[in-house]
Design a protein around this motif. Structure first.
Motif, PDB file in Angstrom:
ATOM      1  N   TYR A  21      -7.666  37.936   2.449  1.00  0.00           N
ATOM      2  CA  TYR A  21      -8.028  37.694   3.890  1.00  0.00           C
ATOM      3  C   TYR A  21      -9.634  38.034   4.178  1.00  0.00           C
ATOM      4  O   TYR A  21      -9.920  38.047   5.270  1.00  0.00           O
ATOM      5  N   ALA A  22     -10.142  38.540   3.221  1.00  0.00           N
ATOM      6  CA  ALA A  22     -11.796  39.089   3.165  1.00  0.00           C
ATOM      7  C   ALA A  22     -12.356  38.060   3.741  1.00  0.00           C
ATOM      8  O   ALA A  22     -12.441  37.051   3.136  1.00  0.00           O
ATOM      9  N   GLN A  23     -12.940  38.366   4.658  1.00  0.00           N
ATOM     10  CA  GLN A  23     -13.983  37.029   5.298  1.00  0.00           C
ATOM     11  C   GLN A  23     -13.236  35.711   5.469  1.00  0.00           C
ATOM     12  O   GLN A  23     -13.842  34.618   5.366  1.00  0.00           O
ATOM     13  N   ASN A  24     -11.810  35.802   5.846  1.00  0.00           N
ATOM     14  CA  ASN A  24     -11.131  34.728   6.145  1.00  0.00           C
ATOM     15  C   ASN A  24     -11.170  33.543   5.169  1.00  0.00           C
ATOM     16  O   ASN A  24     -11.096  32.502   5.517  1.00  0.00           O
ATOM     17  N   ALA A  25     -11.093  34.120   4.125  1.00  0.00           N
ATOM     18  CA  ALA A  25     -11.161  33.193   2.757  1.00  0.00           C
ATOM     19  C   ALA A  25      -9.717  33.396   2.206  1.00  0.00           C
ATOM     20  O   ALA A  25      -9.307  34.372   2.200  1.00  0.00           O
ATOM     21  N   ARG A  26      -9.186  32.173   1.543  1.00  0.00           N
ATOM     22  CA  ARG A  26      -8.006  32.371   0.925  1.00  0.00           C
ATOM     23  C   ARG A  26      -7.977  31.470  -0.329  1.00  0.00           C
ATOM     24  O   ARG A  26      -8.669  30.578  -0.327  1.00  0.00           O
ATOM     25  N   PHE A  27      -7.078  31.727  -1.408  1.00  0.00           N
ATOM     26  CA  PHE A  27      -7.170  30.949  -2.632  1.00  0.00           C
ATOM     27  C   PHE A  27      -5.849  30.749  -3.189  1.00  0.00           C
ATOM     28  O   PHE A  27      -4.881  31.427  -2.651  1.00  0.00           O
ATOM     29  N   GLU A  28      -5.924  29.569  -3.950  1.00  0.00           N
ATOM     30  CA  GLU A  28      -4.542  29.373  -4.302  1.00  0.00           C
ATOM     31  C   GLU A  28      -4.656  29.142  -6.071  1.00  0.00           C
ATOM     32  O   GLU A  28      -5.798  28.511  -6.596  1.00  0.00           O
ATOM     33  N   LYS A  29      -3.716  29.569  -6.649  1.00  0.00           N
ATOM     34  CA  LYS A  29      -4.012  29.293  -8.128  1.00  0.00           C
ATOM     35  C   LYS A  29      -3.287  27.963  -8.616  1.00  0.00           C
ATOM     36  O   LYS A  29      -2.252  27.641  -7.938  1.00  0.00           O
ATOM     37  N   LEU A  30      -3.791  27.365  -9.325  1.00  0.00           N
ATOM     38  CA  LEU A  30      -3.534  26.030  -9.898  1.00  0.00           C
ATOM     39  C   LEU A  30      -3.244  25.977 -11.295  1.00  0.00           C
ATOM     40  O   LEU A  30      -3.410  26.811 -11.928  1.00  0.00           O
ATOM     41  N   ASP A  31      -2.414  24.825 -11.594  1.00  0.00           N
ATOM     42  CA  ASP A  31      -2.223  24.581 -12.909  1.00  0.00           C
ATOM     43  C   ASP A  31      -3.475  24.785 -13.804  1.00  0.00           C
ATOM     44  O   ASP A  31      -3.508  25.046 -15.186  1.00  0.00           O
ATOM     45  N   ASN A  32      -4.489  24.224 -13.617  1.00  0.00           N
ATOM     46  CA  ASN A  32      -5.951  24.009 -14.182  1.00  0.00           C
ATOM     47  C   ASN A  32      -7.040  24.921 -13.680  1.00  0.00           C
ATOM     48  O   ASN A  32      -8.012  24.870 -13.825  1.00  0.00           O
ATOM     49  N   GLY A  33      -6.725  25.770 -12.583  1.00  0.00           N
ATOM     50  CA  GLY A  33      -7.753  26.757 -12.233  1.00  0.00           C
ATOM     51  C   GLY A  33      -7.418  27.408 -10.911  1.00  0.00           C
ATOM     52  O   GLY A  33      -6.451  27.833 -10.608  1.00  0.00           O
ATOM     53  N   VAL A  34      -8.269  27.306  -9.929  1.00  0.00           N
ATOM     54  CA  VAL A  34      -7.983  27.874  -8.763  1.00  0.00           C
ATOM     55  C   VAL A  34      -8.813  27.291  -7.693  1.00  0.00           C
ATOM     56  O   VAL A  34      -9.985  26.581  -7.872  1.00  0.00           O
ATOM     57  N   ILE A  35      -8.317  27.223  -6.344  1.00  0.00           N
ATOM     58  CA  ILE A  35      -9.234  26.438  -5.224  1.00  0.00           C
ATOM     59  C   ILE A  35      -9.280  27.644  -4.181  1.00  0.00           C
ATOM     60  O   ILE A  35      -8.322  28.359  -3.844  1.00  0.00           O
ATOM     61  N   ILE A  36     -10.506  27.501  -3.506  1.00  0.00           N
ATOM     62  CA  ILE A  36     -10.392  28.778  -2.526  1.00  0.00           C
ATOM     63  C   ILE A  36     -10.987  27.970  -1.345  1.00  0.00           C
ATOM     64  O   ILE A  36     -11.722  26.979  -1.406  1.00  0.00           O
ATOM     65  N   TYR A  37     -10.373  28.282  -0.188  1.00  0.00           N
ATOM     66  CA  TYR A  37     -10.530  27.787   1.195  1.00  0.00           C
ATOM     67  C   TYR A  37     -11.339  28.660   2.029  1.00  0.00           C
ATOM     68  O   TYR A  37     -11.002  30.194   2.093  1.00  0.00           O
ATOM     69  N   PHE A  38     -12.324  28.226   2.684  1.00  0.00           N
ATOM     70  CA  PHE A  38     -13.470  28.929   3.297  1.00  0.00           C
ATOM     71  C   PHE A  38     -13.222  28.748   5.044  1.00  0.00           C
ATOM     72  O   PHE A  38     -13.430  27.366   5.367  1.00  0.00           O
ATOM     73  N   SER A  39     -12.526  29.505   5.861  1.00  0.00           N
ATOM     74  CA  SER A  39     -12.387  28.657   7.194  1.00  0.00           C
ATOM     75  C   SER A  39     -13.199  29.509   8.117  1.00  0.00           C
ATOM     76  O   SER A  39     -13.289  29.022   9.141  1.00  0.00           O
ATOM     77  N   ASN A  40     -13.906  30.385   7.852  1.00  0.00           N
ATOM     78  CA  ASN A  40     -15.125  31.009   8.713  1.00  0.00           C
ATOM     79  C   ASN A  40     -16.357  30.300   8.208  1.00  0.00           C
ATOM     80  O   ASN A  40     -16.908  31.192   7.350  1.00  0.00           O
ATOM     81  N   HIS A  41     -16.634  29.068   8.469  1.00  0.00           N
ATOM     82  CA  HIS A  41     -17.688  28.561   7.700  1.00  0.00           C
ATOM     83  C   HIS A  41     -18.889  28.161   8.659  1.00  0.00           C
ATOM     84  O   HIS A  41     -18.661  27.865   9.858  1.00  0.00           O
ATOM     85  N   GLU A  42     -20.191  28.073   8.304  1.00  0.00           N
ATOM     86  CA  GLU A  42     -21.129  27.296   9.109  1.00  0.00           C
ATOM     87  C   GLU A  42     -21.103  25.883   8.996  1.00  0.00           C
ATOM     88  O   GLU A  42     -20.344  25.360   8.021  1.00  0.00           O
ATOM     89  N   THR A  43     -21.748  25.030  10.044  1.00  0.00           N
ATOM     90  CA  THR A  43     -21.776  23.714   9.840  1.00  0.00           C
ATOM     91  C   THR A  43     -22.331  23.333   8.599  1.00  0.00           C
ATOM     92  O   THR A  43     -23.500  23.767   8.213  1.00  0.00           O
ATOM     93  N   ASN A  44     -21.787  22.164   8.147  1.00  0.00           N
ATOM     94  CA  ASN A  44     -21.981  21.504   6.852  1.00  0.00           C
ATOM     95  C   ASN A  44     -22.162  22.353   5.433  1.00  0.00           C
ATOM     96  O   ASN A  44     -22.750  22.254   4.469  1.00  0.00           O
ATOM     97  N   SER A  45     -21.452  23.693   5.831  1.00  0.00           N
ATOM     98  CA  SER A  45     -21.404  24.254   4.555  1.00  0.00           C
ATOM     99  C   SER A  45     -19.903  24.200   3.839  1.00  0.00           C
ATOM    100  O   SER A  45     -19.248  23.056   4.190  1.00  0.00           O
ATOM    101  N   THR A  46     -19.831  24.892   2.710  1.00  0.00           N
ATOM    102  CA  THR A  46     -18.639  24.563   1.854  1.00  0.00           C
ATOM    103  C   THR A  46     -17.150  24.842   2.706  1.00  0.00           C
ATOM    104  O   THR A  46     -17.106  26.117   2.972  1.00  0.00           O
ATOM    105  N   ARG A  47     -16.223  23.898   2.656  1.00  0.00           N
ATOM    106  CA  ARG A  47     -14.951  24.418   3.165  1.00  0.00           C
ATOM    107  C   ARG A  47     -14.211  24.488   2.030  1.00  0.00           C
ATOM    108  O   ARG A  47     -13.188  25.320   2.286  1.00  0.00           O
ATOM    109  N   ALA A  48     -14.329  23.969   0.837  1.00  0.00           N
ATOM    110  CA  ALA A  48     -13.421  24.167  -0.171  1.00  0.00           C
ATOM    111  C   ALA A  48     -14.064  24.274  -1.482  1.00  0.00           C
ATOM    112  O   ALA A  48     -15.055  23.454  -1.574  1.00  0.00           O
TER     113      ALA A  48
END
Length: 947
Positions: A21-48
């Motif tokens: 929950y640092a900086q309102n980001a969360r991550f999931e472990k996947l079978d082939n890697g990892v995905i990170i979601y950013f919920s506190n983001h600026e306009t037109n920036s990376t969401r995932a």
């Protein structure tokens, strides 16, 4: 039995969602890697942000501005089923994904990715100086402009990125546009000398650089010839009499790049009859290294600060860009003068400039593309450049071994007009005993109004089947035929394709006529069904007549030449994938796929070979080789092919060639006499020498004809030199074919930048006029008229033998190498074993039953001789043989190992003639000299000690 590590890996991948929950980001472990979601983001920036493990040395990065993250459809990437072990760890600030060899760490605060090797040495770090996404509207609707910036240390160098004609080897500090065009090939694969490569998974027009862009001339402060501010003085005069002024005016830009710009010339000025002179002063607000880009067709001279910095020619219809560096001081005026002679009815001229890079720009580089749903790239780690290129081919496909005849000599011209010309040319080669394996039939073998018919004009080619049959059986040659993706309106094949909706129709709607005066368009190669029909036309009309290979011309696609970029996009829209902007660079990839898959479906065991004027990442898996397009026939054009070919090869596609001699010539060469004729012969000779040491050896061009006997006569230096290098090429076939096999088996690169084999020699980083042919030959083309020597840098760490006389030189030094008219400087690295085969007239004339082994002593050496049947895909099933040679310097002993493998028709016995070349015993390269030892080899291990 499953290991504990295997159970751990399975358990690890069954873990449920974890979160930070640092900086309102969360991550999931996947079978082939990892995905990170950013919920506190600026306009037109990376969401995932997703990290996908492709291999222990390859990680795929995907960034999305929207949720859910949906990966772009990839045309270049093969499906990956790897189950590479990896681990994910996290702190409150970052998430780290690790394989056995590579580690990627994502900052949960910034979303930036840092890559390190297993020892913790940083390879690459993303930079946050630009946003990844910018909304845009393209032909198919809403999209995103995408970009990714990276930090770069001062001593980093960049290679690859396809084929470009500015004479650059190292791209650091330069702006490179990846845009398919005649002579320019876009490959979005970048190789760094810092042990990594980036494959940018995007198909739109892309820019590599530091964020700067070339700007119009009027973004400098301009002054005319009288030093009045605001513009330059432009004087339009008659070409034949420059004292006769057509008109004068002031101009604040020189921007006549495309057809649509030609209307901006004065109405009284005729391009075919006039010339233009621009004169004045420029002033910059910056101090430092400026770069001026001149794009031109015709003759151009440019002076900066009264120093002549450009004096070149290019055919009017296919302009070239040249970059001139120039140091300027802020606020100081510099005199600028341009003299331009159009040399044709449609000629182009422009001048732009690039400001000096500031400190911030020097510390990063970026890749920026016009359209995509995501940012997507693959980080490929490798301890050597060959490892990085191997990773590229793991992602995009192997490069099949070419049929052995393709490694012989090709003769082509623009064009053989009749069946009789084709046959008589081959007959002359055989009569004169000039080795040749392939003759190429360029365009217009069809009836004048039947482009796209794939049919021979019966009045000029009355018996195509008989012609090709005689080439095969009487003259022992192969035939390559030009095939365009183009169809004239109204012919039967046009109607067939049009009725099925398989054509790009905009050019027809615009009623544009081609150079011959007919309205045409290209087929939609993005449509798999259209591709099948296209192949069926090629198959029924050409392949079934015995044509051996296809020359895929103009697949940029060059639907209509010299339109501006927006117009080119319009001509590609709509297509089966929807957007022309998004898939602009991919047409040559799917066009090559159409022929490869088509031919393999009807003749699955006959090796396919195509030559294409453009390519994209993945083209190598479709047996596509590339030539450098319609280059000019000047010395500087020849020099530019060196870096063009080497960087193209370092882009992962191993088979490259050029029009040896250049394609288009100045008028003075067309019916040359006197000094012009002597220069033409010398230019052809030097280009021929260079061509003999390219992956493919091909001569082509407009009039004058390029056949050896049409350039020169027996006994003349030009003739004898060209014949020598043709014969030497055939002698080297065991070496070259083994390199071709290594390109498939080990993802090797035949035409090699010096940085590939000498990564620790800082002197080679920027060298743009030398390269390695395999890892043994150092090739140094001669690109200046009347040269009898040239500067050669011999890389450090190895000694070097002059190929011709065997004289030894220490590495790590510049030498003034002899370059007499008849010889190009070539050096052989100490610790090399070179197999020379018998003299041949064509590749299939006889098997290499006797091989001359030249052992260049001084260091341990090894070589693997590869052999197979030369024509089928049986090698994919393991039906080939190798013989490994090892030389031990300490024991002065050569070991020929047991032969491995077999194939039908394999020689069971052969002779190896051994030649020892030593530092204190120079040996001239002659095959009639007495060898040191003759060895009869029957497949069993042998050892030979030096006397």
């Amino acid at each position: 039995m499953k290991t504990i590590a295997t159970y751990f890996f399975i358990a690890f991948n069954l873990l449920s969602v974890s979160a930070s929950y640092a900086q309102n980001a969360r991550f999931e472990k996947l079978d082939n890697g990892v995905i990170i979601y950013f919920s506190n983001h600026e306009t037109n920036s990376t969401r995932a942000l997703q990290l996908v493990v492709v291999d222990k040395k390859i990680i795929h990065v995907i960034k999305s501005p929207e949720l859910p993250l949906v990966a772009d459809t990839s045309l270049m990437i093969l499906k990956n089923s790897s189950k590479t072990q990896f681990f994910v760890t996290n702190t409150n600030d970052e998430v780290t994904l690790s394989t056995a060899e590579l580690k990627a760490t994502v900052s949960l605060e910034t979303g930036l990715v840092t890559f390190e090797d297993s020892a913790g040495i940083r390879l690459l770090r993303e930079d946050n100086n630009v946003k990844n996404f910018k909304p845009t509207v393209i032909d198919a609707g809403q999209s995103w402009q995408v970009q990714q910036s990276f930090i770069t240390p001062e001593d980093e160098a960049f290679y690859g990125l396809g084929q470009h004609q500015q004479g650059l080897m190292n791209y650091k500090g330069n702006i490179i546009t990846l845009l398919q065009n005649n002579t320019e090939v876009a490959i979005p694969f970048l190789v760094s000398n810092k042990n990594y490569g980036i494959l940018w998974d995007n198909y739109s027009i892309t820019t590599f650089g530091d964020g700067r862009s070339y700007e119009p001339l009027n973004h400098l402060r301009l002054f005319d010839a009288n030093e009045n501010a605001g513009s330059l003085s432009a004087t339009y005069v008659l070409k034949m009499d420059s004292s006769k002024i057509i008109t004068k005016r002031n101009e604040d830009s020189i921007a006549y790049d495309y057809l649509s710009d030609l209307k901006n010339f004065p109405a009284s000025f005729e391009l075919g009859k006039g010339m233009v002179m621009w004169n004045g002063f420029i002033q910059s607000p910056y101090s430092g290294l400026h770069k001026f880009s001149f794009r031109y067709g015709g003759y151009i001279k440019a002076w900066l600060n009264d120093s002549l910095c450009l004096n070149e020619w290019r055919q009017c219809w296919n302009p070239e860009m040249t970059i001139i560096p120039f140091v300027m001081e802020a606020g100081r005026k510099y005199h600028i003068k341009l003299e331009w002679i159009p040399d044709g009815g449609e000629s182009y001229i422009s001048c732009n400039w690039l400001r000096p890079a500031n400190d911030e720009e020097k510390r990063h580089f970026m890749l920026r593309s016009e359209s995509a749903d995501n940012v997507g790239y693959y980080l490929v780690y490798g301890e050597k450049t060959d490892d990085i290129i191997s990773g590229y081919r793991q992602l995009t496909g192997k490069a099949p071994i070419v049929p052995i005849w393709a490694l012989g000599f090709w003769q082509s011209r623009e064009r053989y007009k009749t069946q009789q010309e084709v046959i008589s040319t081959l007959k002359e080669f055989r009569k004169r005993q000039i080795p040749i394996d392939n003759i190429v039939l360029d365009w217009q073998y069809w009836e004048p109004d039947q482009w796209g018919s794939q049919q021979f004009d019966s009045s000029r080619f009355p018996d195509p089947f008989g012609m090709i049959d005689s080439l095969h059986h009487l003259y022992h040659s192969h035939m390559m035929v030009s095939v365009w993706p183009k169809f004239y309106k109204g012919i039967a094949n046009y109607d067939l394709m049009n009725n099925k909706g398989f054509l790009l129709t905009r050019n027809i709607e615009e009623n544009r006529k081609d150079w011959l005066g007919y309205v045409s368009t290209f087929y939609d190669a993005f449509n798999p069904e259209a591709a099948k029909v296209f192949w069926s036309l090629v198959y029924n009309n050409l392949y079934r007549k015995g044509v051996d290979a296809f020359w895929m011309d103009a697949p940029e696609p060059d639907i209509h030449s010299n339109l501006n970029i927006e117009q080119r996009k319009e001509l590609m829209f709509p297509n089966a994938l929807g957007s022309a902007t998004k898939y602009f660079n991919a047409y040559p990839l799917v066009n090559a796929k159409a022929v490869y898959e088509g031919q393999r479906s009807v003749a699955p065991n006959k090796r396919i070979f195509t030559l294409t004027r453009s390519a994209y990442a993945g083209s190598q898996r479709y047996a596509a080789a590339v030539w450098s397009g319609d280059i000019g026939s000047r010395w500087h054009d020849m020099k530019n092919q060196i870096s063009a070919g080497v960087n193209f090869s370092m882009s992962g596609i191993p088979y490259w060639t050029m029009d040896a001699g250049g394609f288009a010539v100045e008028h003075r060469y067309e019916n040359a006499k006197g000094d012009d004729l002597q220069e033409w012969k010398e230019l052809m000779t030097r280009w021929y020498q260079f061509g003999a040491f390219c992956p493919l050896f091909r001569v082509h061009g407009q009039f004058p004809y390029r056949e050896i006997f049409n350039v020169s006569s027996p006994g003349e230096d030009a003739y004898e030199s060209m014949l020598y290098y043709d014969q030497l090429r055939y002698r080297l076939l065991p070496y070259i074919y083994s390199m071709a096999a290594k390109s498939y088996l080990d993802d090797y690169t035949i035409m090699r930048g010096l940085i590939m084999d000498f990564p620790n020699d800082k002197n080679v980083i920027d060298i743009n006029d030398e390269y390695l042919f395999g890892n043994s030959f150092l090739i140094n083309p001669v690109y200046e008229r009347d040269a009898v020597s040239r500067k050669v840098y011999l890389p450090s760490g190895d000694g070097w033998y002059n190929l011709y006389d065997g004289k030894y030189f220490e590495g790590g030094q510049n030498i003034n190498a002899p370059a007499p008219y008849m010889r190009m400087p070539v050096f052989v690295k100490e610790g090399s074993i070179i197999p020379f085969g018998p003299a041949l007239q064509y590749t299939g004339e006889k098997k290499a039953d006797t091989i001359s082994l030249f052992i260049y002593t001084g260091k341990n050496a090894s070589f693997i001789l590869y052999e197979d049947d030369g024509t089928t895909y049986n090698y994919e099933k393991g039906k080939y043989a190798t013989i490994t040679f090892n030389y031990n310097e300490a024991g002065k002993e050569l070991t020929i190992q047991n032969r491995q493998g077999n194939f039908q028709g394999m020689l069971q016995k052969r002779i190896f003639n051994i030649y020892w070349i030593k530092k204190d015993k120079p040996l001239e390269l002659k095959f009639d000299k007495k060898y040191d030892k003759e060895i009869v080899y029957k497949g069993q291990k042998l050892s030979i000690r030096m006397n």
